[in-house]
Motif scaffolding. Structure first.
Motif, PDB file in Angstrom:
ATOM      1  N   VAL A  27       0.668  -1.208  -0.411  1.00  0.00           N
ATOM      2  CA  VAL A  27       0.499   0.322   0.100  1.00  0.00           C
ATOM      3  C   VAL A  27       1.633   1.487  -0.193  1.00  0.00           C
ATOM      4  O   VAL A  27       1.023   2.476  -0.955  1.00  0.00           O
ATOM      5  N   GLY A  28       2.020   1.239   1.045  1.00  0.00           N
ATOM      6  CA  GLY A  28       2.291   2.338   1.012  1.00  0.00           C
ATOM      7  C   GLY A  28       4.130   2.361  -0.306  1.00  0.00           C
ATOM      8  O   GLY A  28       3.595   3.837  -0.473  1.00  0.00           O
ATOM      9  N   ALA A  29       4.483   1.958  -0.839  1.00  0.00           N
ATOM     10  CA  ALA A  29       4.966   1.208  -2.093  1.00  0.00           C
ATOM     11  C   ALA A  29       4.076   2.206  -3.134  1.00  0.00           C
ATOM     12  O   ALA A  29       4.672   2.595  -4.018  1.00  0.00           O
ATOM     13  N   GLY A  30       3.270   1.802  -3.267  1.00  0.00           N
ATOM     14  CA  GLY A  30       1.869   2.627  -4.775  1.00  0.00           C
ATOM     15  C   GLY A  30       1.178   3.160  -4.684  1.00  0.00           C
ATOM     16  O   GLY A  30       1.775   4.135  -5.763  1.00  0.00           O
ATOM     17  N   LEU A  31       1.467   3.725  -3.530  1.00  0.00           N
ATOM     18  CA  LEU A  31       0.896   5.179  -3.209  1.00  0.00           C
ATOM     19  C   LEU A  31       2.160   6.299  -3.695  1.00  0.00           C
ATOM     20  O   LEU A  31       2.175   7.469  -4.052  1.00  0.00           O
ATOM     21  N   MET A  32       2.964   5.670  -3.463  1.00  0.00           N
ATOM     22  CA  MET A  32       4.251   6.403  -3.425  1.00  0.00           C
ATOM     23  C   MET A  32       4.728   6.600  -4.537  1.00  0.00           C
ATOM     24  O   MET A  32       4.686   7.693  -5.338  1.00  0.00           O
ATOM     25  N   PHE A  33       4.571   5.823  -4.668  1.00  0.00           N
ATOM     26  CA  PHE A  33       4.707   5.648  -6.966  1.00  0.00           C
ATOM     27  C   PHE A  33       3.712   5.733  -7.838  1.00  0.00           C
ATOM     28  O   PHE A  33       3.641   7.348  -8.215  1.00  0.00           O
ATOM     29  N   LEU A  34       2.837   6.113  -7.014  1.00  0.00           N
ATOM     30  CA  LEU A  34       1.927   6.899  -7.913  1.00  0.00           C
ATOM     31  C   LEU A  34       2.426   8.670  -7.544  1.00  0.00           C
ATOM     32  O   LEU A  34       1.946   8.745  -8.607  1.00  0.00           O
ATOM     33  N   LEU A  35       3.069   9.023  -6.612  1.00  0.00           N
ATOM     34  CA  LEU A  35       2.794  10.659  -6.335  1.00  0.00           C
ATOM     35  C   LEU A  35       4.046  10.578  -7.136  1.00  0.00           C
ATOM     36  O   LEU A  35       4.372  12.102  -6.923  1.00  0.00           O
ATOM     37  N   ILE A  36       4.798   9.958  -7.174  1.00  0.00           N
ATOM     38  CA  ILE A  36       6.046  10.382  -8.063  1.00  0.00           C
ATOM     39  C   ILE A  36       5.556   9.833  -9.774  1.00  0.00           C
ATOM     40  O   ILE A  36       5.934  11.269 -10.453  1.00  0.00           O
ATOM     41  N   LEU A  37       4.451   9.159  -9.762  1.00  0.00           N
ATOM     42  CA  LEU A  37       4.336   8.581 -11.858  1.00  0.00           C
ATOM     43  C   LEU A  37       3.138  10.137 -11.882  1.00  0.00           C
ATOM     44  O   LEU A  37       3.725  10.637 -12.830  1.00  0.00           O
ATOM     45  N   VAL A  38       2.281  10.644 -10.815  1.00  0.00           N
ATOM     46  CA  VAL A  38       1.571  11.836 -11.862  1.00  0.00           C
ATOM     47  C   VAL A  38       2.152  12.965 -11.941  1.00  0.00           C
ATOM     48  O   VAL A  38       2.461  14.071 -12.754  1.00  0.00           O
ATOM     49  N   GLY A  39       4.175  12.572 -11.450  1.00  0.00           N
ATOM     50  CA  GLY A  39       4.552  14.082 -12.241  1.00  0.00           C
ATOM     51  C   GLY A  39       5.992  13.932 -12.876  1.00  0.00           C
ATOM     52  O   GLY A  39       6.383  14.854 -13.735  1.00  0.00           O
ATOM     53  N   LEU A  40       4.885  12.636 -13.639  1.00  0.00           N
ATOM     54  CA  LEU A  40       6.328  12.843 -14.775  1.00  0.00           C
ATOM     55  C   LEU A  40       5.751  13.165 -16.030  1.00  0.00           C
ATOM     56  O   LEU A  40       5.226  13.167 -16.424  1.00  0.00           O
ATOM     57  N   ASP A  41       7.070  14.010 -16.994  1.00  0.00           N
ATOM     58  CA  ASP A  41       6.964  14.362 -18.243  1.00  0.00           C
ATOM     59  C   ASP A  41       5.806  13.380 -19.267  1.00  0.00           C
ATOM     60  O   ASP A  41       4.804  14.414 -19.526  1.00  0.00           O
ATOM     61  N   PRO A  42       6.234  12.530 -19.523  1.00  0.00           N
ATOM     62  CA  PRO A  42       5.517  11.338 -20.316  1.00  0.00           C
ATOM     63  C   PRO A  42       4.192  11.522 -19.903  1.00  0.00           C
ATOM     64  O   PRO A  42       3.413  11.070 -20.909  1.00  0.00           O
ATOM     65  N   LEU A  43       3.322  11.380 -18.652  1.00  0.00           N
ATOM     66  CA  LEU A  43       2.460  11.274 -18.118  1.00  0.00           C
ATOM     67  C   LEU A  43       1.415  12.754 -18.211  1.00  0.00           C
ATOM     68  O   LEU A  43       0.714  12.277 -19.176  1.00  0.00           O
ATOM     69  N   LEU A  44       2.261  13.409 -17.848  1.00  0.00           N
ATOM     70  CA  LEU A  44       1.725  14.514 -18.667  1.00  0.00           C
ATOM     71  C   LEU A  44       0.820  15.448 -19.252  1.00  0.00           C
ATOM     72  O   LEU A  44       0.403  16.014 -20.059  1.00  0.00           O
ATOM     73  N   VAL A  45       2.290  14.738 -20.604  1.00  0.00           N
ATOM     74  CA  VAL A  45       2.564  15.048 -21.909  1.00  0.00           C
ATOM     75  C   VAL A  45       0.420  14.284 -22.487  1.00  0.00           C
ATOM     76  O   VAL A  45      -0.201  14.938 -23.999  1.00  0.00           O
TER      77      VAL A  45
END
Length: 208
Positions: free
Chosen positions: A47-65
């Motif tokens: 649960v903790g690692a998944g939420l941390m990964f999500l907070l990191i993922l949403v700030g990645l440039d490829p996702l934002l594009v």
């Protein structure tokens, strides 16, 4: 050792250590909250690692594009990377400090509620606990949102590399203006976030 044979940018190093400490505090708060939900260490880790990964993922440039403009700006604001970027350069921005402190505070409050709810019997005490923690979490979220409008930054880089001089600021305030509207591509969201480095010019007005 290294300082004896080279001239190290100590200001930048101090800023990076401050950023690392704030990032660790925010992620540690998530870990404590995940551990309070279950007695299983494996489940808490997932649960903790998944939420941390999500907070990191949403700030990645490829996702934002690939996101719509409005959603991309929100994702860049929520993600931890956009708030750690300036700290990694050696620029301590008060808004980034507020983000990480409130992030840790929210999840520590939720962990406190989860632990006490096991000891309290269902009734008035449990309802007061939930109400109090809910108000505290809401207050921290509001502080986080308002923190994005708070000025104040400390440029620890050699020669204030990421700070405009007063003369340059006056020239920029007259000759330049940049507008980010709802039609701005989501790929520009990271640039909108990082443009805070030039805020002393008072010439970058962003309207979402």
């Amino acid at each position: 050792g290294l300082s004896a044979g080279a001239e190290l940018p100590w200001g930048t190093i101090v800023g990076q250590y401050v950023g690392a400490a704030l990032l660790a505090a925010g992620l540690a708060g998530i870990g404590v909250w995940a551990s309070s939900l279950t007695r299983s260490q494996i489940t808490a880790f997932i649960v903790g690692a998944g939420l941390m990964f999500l907070l990191i993922l949403v700030g990645l440039d490829p996702l934002l594009v690939g996101l719509p403009p409005g959603l991309g700006a929100i994702a860049a604001r929520i993600g931890v990377l956009s708030h750690f970027e300036s700290l990694g350069r050696g620029v301590v921005d008060l808004r980034d400090v507020v983000y990480f402190v409130s992030l840790a505070g929210v999840f520590l409050a939720l962990a406190y509620a989860a632990l006490l709810s096991r000891k309290l019997a269902p009734g008035a005490g449990s309802r007061r606990l939930k109400l109090g923690v809910g108000m505290l979490v809401a207050s921290l979220v509001v502080v986080n949102l308002l923190g994005s409008y708070i000025g104040g930054r400390l440029d620890l880089t050699p020669g204030n590399s990421y700070t405009l001089s007063p003369a340059t600021g006056r020239i920029a305030s007259i000759t330049s203006a940049m507008w980010a509207s709802r039609s701005t591509p989501s790929c520009a969201a990271p640039f909108v976030m990082s443009s805070r480095l030039t805020e002393r010019a008072k010439a970058l007005s962003f309207i979402f």
